[in-house]
Design a protein around this motif. Structure first.
Motif, short mmCIF file in Angstrom:
data_model
loop_
_atom_site.label_atom_id
_atom_site.label_comp_id
_atom_site.label_asym_id
_atom_site.label_seq_id
_atom_site.Cartn_x
_atom_site.Cartn_y
_atom_site.Cartn_z
N LEU A 34 0.83 -1.21 0.00
CA LEU A 34 0.00 0.00 0.00
C LEU A 34 0.87 1.26 0.00
N THR A 35 1.98 1.21 0.75
CA THR A 35 2.91 2.34 0.75
C THR A 35 3.47 2.59 -0.64
N ALA A 36 3.92 1.51 -1.28
CA ALA A 36 4.47 1.63 -2.64
C ALA A 36 3.42 2.12 -3.62
N MET A 37 2.18 1.67 -3.46
CA MET A 37 1.11 2.07 -4.37
C MET A 37 0.83 3.56 -4.25
N LEU A 38 0.76 4.08 -3.00
CA LEU A 38 0.52 5.50 -2.81
C LEU A 38 1.65 6.34 -3.39
N LEU A 39 2.89 5.92 -3.13
CA LEU A 39 4.03 6.65 -3.67
C LEU A 39 4.08 6.55 -5.19
N GLY A 40 3.68 5.39 -5.71
CA GLY A 40 3.65 5.21 -7.16
C GLY A 40 2.68 6.16 -7.83
N ARG A 41 1.58 6.45 -7.17
CA ARG A 41 0.60 7.37 -7.74
C ARG A 41 1.09 8.83 -7.68
N MET A 42 2.10 9.05 -6.85
CA MET A 42 2.74 10.37 -6.82
C MET A 42 3.69 10.54 -8.00
N GLY A 43 4.06 9.41 -8.60
CA GLY A 43 4.99 9.45 -9.73
C GLY A 43 6.12 8.45 -9.54
N PRO A 44 6.68 7.94 -10.63
CA PRO A 44 7.75 6.94 -10.54
C PRO A 44 8.97 7.45 -9.77
N ALA A 45 9.29 8.75 -9.88
CA ALA A 45 10.45 9.29 -9.19
C ALA A 45 10.29 9.20 -7.67
N THR A 46 9.07 9.46 -7.19
CA THR A 46 8.81 9.38 -5.75
C THR A 46 8.91 7.94 -5.27
N LEU A 47 8.35 7.02 -6.05
CA LEU A 47 8.47 5.60 -5.70
C LEU A 47 9.93 5.15 -5.78
N GLY A 48 10.68 5.72 -6.72
CA GLY A 48 12.10 5.42 -6.81
C GLY A 48 12.86 5.88 -5.57
N THR A 49 12.44 7.01 -5.00
CA THR A 49 13.05 7.49 -3.76
C THR A 49 12.82 6.50 -2.63
#
Length: 502
Positions: A34-49
């Motif tokens: 769920l954490t990764a999904m929320l960050l992923g919806r912020m954009g790939p760069a945020t999920l990459g962080t």
């Protein structure tokens, strides 16, 4: 002063701990996704962080926390004197504190060393965050490992889920309240969530340890016999695990950017769901196999192995089939941009099913103490992954990175399968359902990749047909399912043996 636990205390802590491990792991299971999904919806760069912070924590737990959990778990129960035990804990904490200080100084003085591990540039203005993170992670992990060694399994199970919980809470709060903070200050925000979780973990473990009558940490030097030998071998295994778990992400970060890393992290987050339940249940299998092997009842060992592989194959193939058939839909949860990596998700799913026998092979190898074999296999797996990545990176790009990792783990597991079923001469065999599952997953994957016009109805139909095929191939009966559940709930060796032999 002797500090032995009574047999009743050991039994009670084992039963209570096992239940809390299962409860907390199942409760915390969806949080990283769920954490990764929320960050992923912020954009790939945020999920990459987020993936970058995980790599940083991996560096800490690999190169700073000396020996890790097994060292304390092995030696604490063997020390019967309260004063000597306190001296051992003090000595261990002193060792990792000195190692941490020297490591942080080395990283600060030689940024190239730090960037070599990350395989990318790192803004040293964020180094103070890494220092705080290191201190908190080191002491959190150390206290959690002490709790494990004292058989405070319930305390350990609760404390370890605090990190997942706080990271999720911080990300969810910022996602709804101040999403720009995640975009502009992602590494500080995400690592801050980790720090809060680790701090609460320290508090929980510290309270539990203080209540335990057997431990009083006092200055004094004591290291038990065999400490250096065991800890060095475990450190080698930990380094291998770090390389396997992070090499692909580090390479992507070095040749691409955090955006591409975020895209890849979405695939890893989804594919990791296949192994969640087997990993949770797997903690119960090592003592179970060990107790049966000690009784020399090889027929019971074979029956258990066969049944474990059937259930492991069933769990993983069902999860893999769902992710393969609905790969686009699952990746779209992160955002429409991520669906371009659906082919990678399908490849990881195929790999998970092919390597599913690890569910039974790993506890057998651990119970039979085949440590050098496991170390050699891990080294071979890493070499395959690194060599193939370097050879094909320029030509195949990210496919080479993911493919090398997949081929490496498949080669390693095939080696383990051959060793356990042939070389060990214990009479262990894989069920036919495993072979059918591999063939079925390959067929479904080919259909999914080749037939571009798959709609939702045909995907659901394909999944249901595949599900029925797998279920009938597994051949599980109602009584067998009851027996499996009772094995993982009832922890005493007598009951386990009786159920299996029956």
């Amino acid at each position: 002063m002797t500090i032995d636990l009574t047999k009743e205390e050991i039994k009670q802590r084992s039963i209570t701990g096992a239940k809390w491990l299962i409860i907390m792991n199942f409760a915390g299971m969806p949080l990283p996704f769920l954490t990764a999904m929320l960050l992923g919806r912020m954009g790939p760069a945020t999920l990459g962080t987020y993936s970058l912070v995980q790599i940083l924590i991996g560096i800490i737990t690999t190169f700073i926390i000396y020996g890790g959990s097994p060292v304390l778990s092995v030696f604490i129960p063997k020390i019967k004197d309260r004063k000597i035990l306190g001296n051992f804990i003090f000595s261990y904490l002193l060792i990792i504190s000195i190692l941490m200080i020297f490591s942080l100084i080395a990283f600060r003085l030689f940024p190239g060393l730090f960037e070599f591990l990350l395989r990318s540039e790192f803004d040293m203005n964020n180094f103070r965050w890494f220092v705080w993170l290191s201190v908190i992670v080191v002491f959190s992990e150390s206290f959690a490992n002490i709790a494990t060694g004292l058989m405070l399994i319930k305390i350990n199970a609760i404390s370890r889920q605090m990190v997942r919980l706080f990271v999720f809470v911080v990300v969810l709060t910022l996602f709804w309240w101040k999403p720009e903070i995640l975009r502009l200050h992602g590494i500080q925000s995400i690592s801050g969530g980790f720090v809060l979780g680790y701090i609460l973990s320290i508090i929980i473990c510290h309270i539990g340890i203080l209540k335990d009558r057997r431990l009083e940490i006092k200055p004094g030097w004591f290291l038990p016999k065999g400490f250096w030998t065991l800890s060095i071998s475990i450190m080698m295994g930990t380094v291998f695990t770090f390389i396997y778990g992070n090499f692909d992400r580090v390479v992507i970060l070095s040749v691409k950017n955090t955006k591409e890393l975020g895209m890849y992290q979405a695939v890893l987050s989804l594919s990791s769901l296949i192994n969640v339940i087997p990993q949770i249940l797997g903690t119960s299998l090592i003592p179970l196999f060990a107790s049966l092997l000690a009784t020399k009842k090889m027929e019971s060992v074979c029956k258990l192995y066969y049944m474990v592989q059937r259930i492991g194959s069933l769990i993983m193939v069902i999860s893999a089939l769902f992710l393969i058939v609905f790969s686009n839909e699952c990746l779209s949860l992160f955002g429409s941009l991520y669906t371009s990596y659906s082919y990678l998700l399908i490849l990881f799913c195929i790999s998970a099913v092919i390597t599913s026998p690890y569910f039974g092979n790993t506890p057998v190898l651990i119970a039979t103490e085949k440590n050098m074999f496991r170390l050699a296999v891990s080294l071979g797996q890493i070499l395959v992954q690194v060599i193939l990545t370097l050879l094909f990176l320029k030509k195949y790009d990210i496919l080479a990175i993911a493919g090398a990792k997949i081929i490496g783990v498949i080669c390693a597991q095939i080696t383990c399968i051959f060793y356990v079923t042939k070389k060990s001469k214990m009479g262990l065999k894989l069920p036919n359902s495993y072979k059918i599952s591999v063939i079925l997953v390959l067929i479904v994957a080919i259909l999914k990749i080749k037939i571009i016009s798959f709609n939702l109805f045909s995907s659901v139909l394909l999944f249901l047909i595949s599900l029925c095929t797998v279920w009938f191939a597994s051949g599980f009966s109602y009584n067998e399912i009851k027996t499996i559940i009772s094995i993982f709930i009832n922890r005493t060796a007598k009951k386990e043996n009786a159920q299996i032999v029956k």
